[in-house]
Design an enzyme around this catalytic site. Structure first.
Site, PDB file in Angstrom:
ATOM      1  N   ASP A   1       7.554  17.330  -4.961  1.00  0.00           N
ATOM      2  CA  ASP A   1       7.662  16.019  -4.323  1.00  0.00           C
ATOM      3  C   ASP A   1       7.632  14.951  -5.412  1.00  0.00           C
ATOM      4  OD1 ASP A   1       5.024  15.408  -5.060  1.00  0.00           O
ATOM      5  OD2 ASP A   1       4.209  15.613  -3.054  1.00  0.00           O
TER       6      ASP A   1
ATOM      7  N   TYR B   1       0.835  -1.198   0.000  1.00  0.00           N
ATOM      8  CA  TYR B   1       0.000   0.000   0.000  1.00  0.00           C
ATOM      9  C   TYR B   1       0.870   1.248   0.000  1.00  0.00           C
ATOM     10  CZ  TYR B   1      -3.297   3.561   1.566  1.00  0.00           C
ATOM     11  OH  TYR B   1      -4.045   4.704   1.668  1.00  0.00           O
TER      12      TYR B   1
ATOM     13  N   LYS C   1      -1.458  21.709  -4.158  1.00  0.00           N
ATOM     14  CA  LYS C   1      -0.635  20.513  -4.341  1.00  0.00           C
ATOM     15  C   LYS C   1      -1.204  19.634  -5.451  1.00  0.00           C
ATOM     16  CE  LYS C   1       1.317  16.638  -1.673  1.00  0.00           C
ATOM     17  NZ  LYS C   1       0.914  15.542  -2.571  1.00  0.00           N
TER      18      LYS C   1
ATOM     19  N   HIS D   1       1.320  13.041  -7.165  1.00  0.00           N
ATOM     20  CA  HIS D   1       0.771  12.260  -6.057  1.00  0.00           C
ATOM     21  C   HIS D   1       1.578  10.974  -5.845  1.00  0.00           C
ATOM     22  CE1 HIS D   1      -2.912  12.491  -3.482  1.00  0.00           C
ATOM     23  NE2 HIS D   1      -2.557  11.246  -3.193  1.00  0.00           N
TER      24      HIS D   1
ATOM     25  N   THR E   1      -5.381  20.104  -2.249  1.00  0.00           N
ATOM     26  CA  THR E   1      -4.941  19.047  -3.154  1.00  0.00           C
ATOM     27  C   THR E   1      -5.900  18.901  -4.319  1.00  0.00           C
ATOM     28  OG1 THR E   1      -3.816  17.898  -1.368  1.00  0.00           O
ATOM     29  CG2 THR E   1      -4.363  16.595  -3.304  1.00  0.00           C
TER      30      THR E   1
ATOM     31  N   GLY F   1       9.286  10.892  -5.764  1.00  0.00           N
ATOM     32  CA  GLY F   1      10.496  10.225  -6.217  1.00  0.00           C
ATOM     33  C   GLY F   1      11.750  10.505  -5.427  1.00  0.00           C
ATOM     34  N   ILE F   2      11.673  11.352  -4.394  1.00  0.00           N
ATOM     35  CA  ILE F   2      12.881  11.722  -3.654  1.00  0.00           C
ATOM     36  C   ILE F   2      13.308  10.564  -2.753  1.00  0.00           C
ATOM     37  CG2 ILE F   2      13.796  13.261  -1.863  1.00  0.00           C
ATOM     38  CD1 ILE F   2      11.997  15.454  -3.081  1.00  0.00           C
ATOM     39  N   MET F   3      14.532  10.081  -2.976  1.00  0.00           N
ATOM     40  CA  MET F   3      15.073   8.968  -2.198  1.00  0.00           C
ATOM     41  C   MET F   3      16.475   9.247  -1.672  1.00  0.00           C
ATOM     42  SD  MET F   3      13.032   6.221  -1.957  1.00  0.00           S
ATOM     43  CE  MET F   3      14.002   4.712  -2.001  1.00  0.00           C
TER      44      MET F   3
ATOM     45  N   ARG G   1       0.591   7.785  -7.678  1.00  0.00           N
ATOM     46  CA  ARG G   1      -0.519   6.964  -7.192  1.00  0.00           C
ATOM     47  C   ARG G   1      -1.859   7.325  -7.834  1.00  0.00           C
ATOM     48  NH1 ARG G   1       0.769   4.308  -2.455  1.00  0.00           N
ATOM     49  NH2 ARG G   1      -1.265   4.536  -1.446  1.00  0.00           N
TER      50      ARG G   1
ATOM     51  N   GLY H   1       7.584  11.626   1.185  1.00  0.00           N
ATOM     52  CA  GLY H   1       6.469  10.792   1.612  1.00  0.00           C
ATOM     53  C   GLY H   1       6.914   9.380   1.899  1.00  0.00           C
ATOM     54  N   ARG H   2       7.191   8.601   0.844  1.00  0.00           N
ATOM     55  CA  ARG H   2       7.597   7.219   1.062  1.00  0.00           C
ATOM     56  C   ARG H   2       8.877   7.123   1.887  1.00  0.00           C
ATOM     57  NH1 ARG H   2       5.489   7.100  -4.139  1.00  0.00           N
ATOM     58  NH2 ARG H   2       3.879   5.510  -4.535  1.00  0.00           N
TER      59      ARG H   2
END
Length: 414
Positions: A331, A54, A276, A300, A186, A333-335, A303, A354-355
């Protein structure tokens, strides 16, 4: 001939210094995490598949997310030499207030599903780091509880315009009353995206026990103990509005949302208004003409609409058009801290994770979120030193080249 001698015992003893073992399992596994990818690996190992997917998954073929992450990999930095930067300043002024780092925590729905501490872990970690925390309309901790967890820090609220508009109006008033200084309106969720991993996992909200989930949970008893011995998952800020979780989730997606709704929310909220989910230049210009304080270039997290524009690719053009008149953030894809440095160099005033935050949460609760922030901070500082810049203000487009992988085919002129 190499001269040889008997080993010198004192010299051997100097080399044989053993590190004190860490007996705390959580500290040991988090200490081994050197990247956000490492935290993701730990999170996947500790979290049931349905809950992990999820978080980790995106819409349909997950192309939007993959392309967003690839865009950050496809950059080339251009460092300056002989420019000492022994101390770097990572602080920034954003939307009328300070942040110790050029990123904040993005809004995420159903956060306690990933790990029971949920938004409280995120808000308290953000407070300790001196960065903003954003609560989602679909968060599993209430507006007031987040304020209590982060009483002196910066809290932002992300708003979905519900089908029953008065629900959204009341949430806006509550966020203002609790001292939230920024509202994220949003706009990229008129309907829910097709999250195929969730469908294939038989995943539902709230989670329901099936034979598959039970089998998958056997090696992860700690997650189920937390899930079954803590308050039930709910949209905490919406708990008094009535309806099941599923009904409230459906009500949050409304294809009739329009600029008129934005005008109403602007009148209700006294703080900063950020839109956003912006994905093109034309909408950016119109929003700035309407006087919003900022925009977030975002799809998003991949998603919603698969094959959506890549926010990092949009960034330079949007900044050129509206960057002087509004705060442009990004935002998706930032890792890595280097992704954040590249975004700032190309004109973003701020970024959201986020992730990356959720991987840390799943890996170790509040301490895991602290580890996420620490990893990104270290990567940001190291990248800045290697580029030869001592402050974020010194970052410029000349420091970054976006390498071309996906090139558009020219459109016919007639």
């Amino acid at each position: 001939m190499v001269q040889r001698q008997l080993p010198q015992i004192p010299a051997l003893l100097e080399l044989m210094q053993f590190k004190t073992p860490e007996l705390n399992g959580k500290k040991r596994r988090l200490g081994k995490a050197l990247t956000i990818g490492d935290l993701r690996t730990i999170a996947k190992r500790r979290t049931p598949k349905a809950a992990f997917d999820y978080t980790d998954g995106a819409a349909e073929g997950e192309l939007s997310l993959a392309r967003a992450r690839q865009a950050f990999r496809d950059i080339e930095f251009h460092p300056g030499i002989l420019r000492p930067a022994p101390d770097v300043d990572t602080s920034v002024e954003i939307l009328g207030g300070p942040s110790a780092l050029p990123f904040g925590i993005a809004p995420t729905g159903f956060t306690r599903l990933m790990q029971t501490e949920g938004e409280i872990a995120g808000a308290s970690a953000a407070a300790a780091a001196g960065i903003p925390f954003t609560l989602s309309t679909l968060g599993t901790t209430s507006i007031e509880a987040v304020k209590a967890a982060n009483p002196h820090g910066r809290n932002w609220f992300q708003l979905y315009v519900m089908r029953e508009r008065e629900i959204s109006y009341e949430l806006t008033r509550r966020a203002a009353a609790a001292g939230f200084d920024t509202l994220m309106f949003t706009v990229d969720t008129p309907v829910a995206g097709a999250r195929l991993r969730d469908k294939r996992n038989g995943f539902s909200i709230p989670p329901q026990l099936t034979l598959g989930t039970i089998i998958n949970a056997i090696p992860r008893p700690w997650w189920w103990i937390d899930f079954l011995t803590t308050p039930p998952l709910e949209f905490a800020s919406l708990s008094s509005t009535g309806g099941t979780v599923g009904e409230l989730l459906d009500a949050a997606m409304d294809p009739t949302i329009s600029y008129d709704d934005l005008a109403v929310i602007r009148d209700l909220f006294p703080g900063k208004i950020v839109v956003k989910g912006v994905q093109n230049i034309e909408d950016s210009k119109r929003l700035v003409d309407l006087g919003v304080d900022g925009i977030v270039l975002s799809n998003h997290g991949g998603r919603q609409l698969d094959r959506a524009p890549i926010p990092f690719h949009l960034l330079p053009d949007v900044v050129r058009e509206v960057g002087a008149d509004a705060t442009v953030m990004i935002d998706t894809g930032i890792m890595n801290g280097a992704d954040i440095v590249a975004s700032i160099a190309l004109g973003a005033k701020f970024t959201l994770i986020g992730r990356a935050y959720l991987y840390g949460l799943m890996a170790g609760g509040r301490e895991g979120v602290d580890r996420t922030i620490a990893i990104l901070r270290t990567e940001i500082e190291r990248t800045m030193r290697l580029l030869g810049v001592a402050s974020l203000a010194e970052l410029e487009p000349k420091h970054v080249t976006q390498l071309q992988r996906l090139a558009p085919i020219p459109r016919p002129t007639a």
